[in-house]
Design an enzyme around this catalytic site. Structure first.
Site, PDB file in Angstrom:
ATOM      1  N   GLU A 176      -5.460   2.330  11.017  1.00 13.69           N
ATOM      2  CA  GLU A 176      -4.983   3.441  10.191  1.00 13.69           C
ATOM      3  C   GLU A 176      -5.094   3.059   8.709  1.00 13.69           C
ATOM      4  OE1 GLU A 176      -4.611   6.328   9.559  1.00 13.69           O
ATOM      5  OE2 GLU A 176      -2.747   7.146  10.353  1.00 13.69           O
ATOM      6  N   ASP A 177      -5.276   4.062   7.864  1.00 15.62           N
ATOM      7  CA  ASP A 177      -5.335   3.755   6.430  1.00 15.62           C
ATOM      8  C   ASP A 177      -3.937   3.567   5.854  1.00 15.62           C
ATOM      9  OD1 ASP A 177      -4.676   6.444   6.742  1.00 15.62           O
ATOM     10  OD2 ASP A 177      -6.163   7.211   5.330  1.00 15.62           O
ATOM     11  N   ASP A 228       2.869   6.636   6.749  1.00 20.12           N
ATOM     12  CA  ASP A 228       3.769   7.296   5.807  1.00 20.12           C
ATOM     13  C   ASP A 228       5.055   7.644   6.561  1.00 20.12           C
ATOM     14  OD1 ASP A 228       4.255   8.699   3.288  1.00 20.12           O
ATOM     15  OD2 ASP A 228       3.712  10.551   4.301  1.00 20.12           O
ATOM     16  N   LYS A 250       4.134   2.805   3.768  1.00 18.30           N
ATOM     17  CA  LYS A 250       5.184   3.229   2.820  1.00 18.30           C
ATOM     18  C   LYS A 250       6.501   3.261   3.596  1.00 18.30           C
ATOM     19  CE  LYS A 250       2.349   6.782   0.600  1.00 18.30           C
ATOM     20  NZ  LYS A 250       2.262   8.222   0.360  1.00 18.30           N
ATOM     21  N   PHE A 291       1.540   8.699  -3.969  1.00 16.12           N
ATOM     22  CA  PHE A 291       0.375   9.193  -3.253  1.00 16.12           C
ATOM     23  C   PHE A 291      -0.846   8.432  -3.743  1.00 16.12           C
ATOM     24  CE2 PHE A 291      -2.876  11.931  -1.573  1.00 16.12           C
ATOM     25  CZ  PHE A 291      -2.342  12.247  -0.341  1.00 16.12           C
ATOM     26  N   ASP A 314      -8.276  10.057   0.785  1.00 16.39           N
ATOM     27  CA  ASP A 314      -8.655  11.196  -0.037  1.00 16.39           C
ATOM     28  C   ASP A 314      -7.482  12.148  -0.259  1.00 16.39           C
ATOM     29  OD1 ASP A 314      -8.540  12.123   2.678  1.00 16.39           O
ATOM     30  OD2 ASP A 314      -9.553  13.932   1.983  1.00 16.39           O
ATOM     31  N   ARG A 327     -12.336   9.778  -2.128  1.00 11.66           N
ATOM     32  CA  ARG A 327     -12.485   8.861  -1.008  1.00 11.66           C
ATOM     33  C   ARG A 327     -13.351   7.647  -1.376  1.00 11.66           C
ATOM     34  NH1 ARG A 327     -11.326  10.312   3.906  1.00 11.66           N
ATOM     35  NH2 ARG A 327     -11.647  12.532   3.958  1.00 11.66           N
TER      36      ARG A 327
HETATM   37  P1  IMP Z   1       2.170   9.983   8.701  1.00  7.89           P
HETATM   38  O1  IMP Z   1       1.917  10.646  10.000  1.00  7.89           O
HETATM   39  O2  IMP Z   1       3.188  10.722   7.874  1.00  7.89           O
HETATM   40  O3  IMP Z   1       2.496   8.514   8.816  1.00  7.89           O
HETATM   41  O4  IMP Z   1       0.876  10.145   7.831  1.00  7.89           O
HETATM   42  C1  IMP Z   1      -0.200   9.339   7.961  1.00  7.89           C
HETATM   43  C2  IMP Z   1      -1.422  10.017   7.403  1.00  7.89           C
HETATM   44  O5  IMP Z   1      -1.096  10.774   6.237  1.00  7.89           O
HETATM   45  C3  IMP Z   1      -2.431   8.985   6.945  1.00  7.89           C
HETATM   46  O6  IMP Z   1      -3.370   8.730   7.955  1.00  7.89           O
HETATM   47  C4  IMP Z   1      -3.086   9.644   5.778  1.00  7.89           C
HETATM   48  O7  IMP Z   1      -4.184  10.400   6.216  1.00  7.89           O
HETATM   49  C5  IMP Z   1      -2.063  10.599   5.243  1.00  7.89           C
HETATM   50  N1  IMP Z   1      -1.387  10.042   4.052  1.00  7.89           N
HETATM   51  C6  IMP Z   1      -0.105   9.656   3.931  1.00  7.89           C
HETATM   52  N2  IMP Z   1       0.166   9.200   2.699  1.00  7.89           N
HETATM   53  C7  IMP Z   1      -1.000   9.272   2.046  1.00  7.89           C
HETATM   54  C8  IMP Z   1      -1.396   8.904   0.695  1.00  7.89           C
HETATM   55  O8  IMP Z   1      -0.621   8.404  -0.137  1.00  7.89           O
HETATM   56  N3  IMP Z   1      -2.703   9.134   0.381  1.00  7.89           N
HETATM   57  C9  IMP Z   1      -3.616   9.653   1.255  1.00  7.89           C
HETATM   58  N4  IMP Z   1      -3.284  10.007   2.503  1.00  7.89           N
HETATM   59  C10 IMP Z   1      -1.994   9.808   2.890  1.00  7.89           C
END
Ligand code: IMP
Length: 191
Positions: free
Chosen positions: A102-103, A106, A134, A155, A162, A168
């Site tokens: 995963e990138d 969040d 995070k 962010f 992206d 990106r």
């Molecule tokens: P989660 O399900 O809330 O943990 O979100 C994860 C996904 O949200 C990641 O795979 C990203 O695609 C996107 N995401 C969350 N924070 C960021 C950010 O700061 N920049 C870009 N994408 C983000």
């Protein structure tokens, strides 16, 4: 003749060099934990592709990357709270050790949904390697086995990540600021 910069001057949070070094360290931990069982690498696209390819290069055996799609963001910087998963029916994960790539984690909803899916459908184990995390944003309790960097609630973009398809390709991880982008666009339009 000097060319104007192609992108707004966003603040660099983590440089590409730092990322590449950290990726090697993560790969060493992953290999040590995996033992003799070949991992099933599952990349959460689009954002994690760059990180996944980097990790693939430094892990032994050039393991294939299997892609899944998970979306909870559109043209916005806040999570919608719903995660839609798209997973190929023939992804070969049953009975295997899955490593989710995963990138950024969040709220944790995406990884939680994917873990539930893979473990529920017969993966032997399911771990996660994420470039960024995070922790202050978490709404789902999660154990993340391999984390590149913990970052504050900002962010970020670049190194594959992206905002609605933009930025990106930036080599470093940068902090998105609408004001910096606006000033850059105005200056570009005026020149
Ligand atoms: P989660 O399900 O809330 O943990 O979100 C994860 C996904 O949200 C990641 O795979 C990203 O695609 C996107 N995401 C969350 N924070 C960021 C950010 O700061 N920049 C870009 N994408 C983000």
């Amino acid at each position: 003749m000097s060319h104007p910069p192609a992108h707004p001057p966003f603040r660099i949070l983590i440089s590409r060099d730092q990322i590449l070094r950290r990726t090697h360290e993560l790969a060493r931990q992953i290999v040590a934990d995996a033992g003799d069982n070949p991992l099933c690498l599952v990349v959460v696209i689009e954002g994690a592709r760059t990180f996944a390819r980097q990790l693939q290069k430094v892990l032994p055996g050039h393991l294939p990357l299997h892609e899944v799609r998970a979306s909870s963001y559109g043209a916005s910087t806040v999570s919608s709270g719903r995660v839609t998963l798209t997973i190929a029916a023939d992804l070969p994960f049953r009975g295997r050790d899955v490593l989710l790539l995963e990138d950024i984690v969040d709220t944790g909803r995406t990884i939680a949904s994917l873990r539930e899916h893979f473990l529920g459908q017969g993966a032997r184990s399911c771990r996660t390697a994420t470039l960024l995390s995070k922790p202050s944003r978490r709404v789902v309790e999660l154990e993340l086995e391999y984390v590149g960097f913990e970052i504050p609630d900002e962010f970020v973009l670049g190194f594959g990540m992206d905002l609605d398809g933009r930025y990106r390709e930036l080599p470093d991880v940068v902090v998105y600021e609408a004001e910096v982008e606006r000033a850059f666009q105005q200056a570009s339009a005026a020149s």
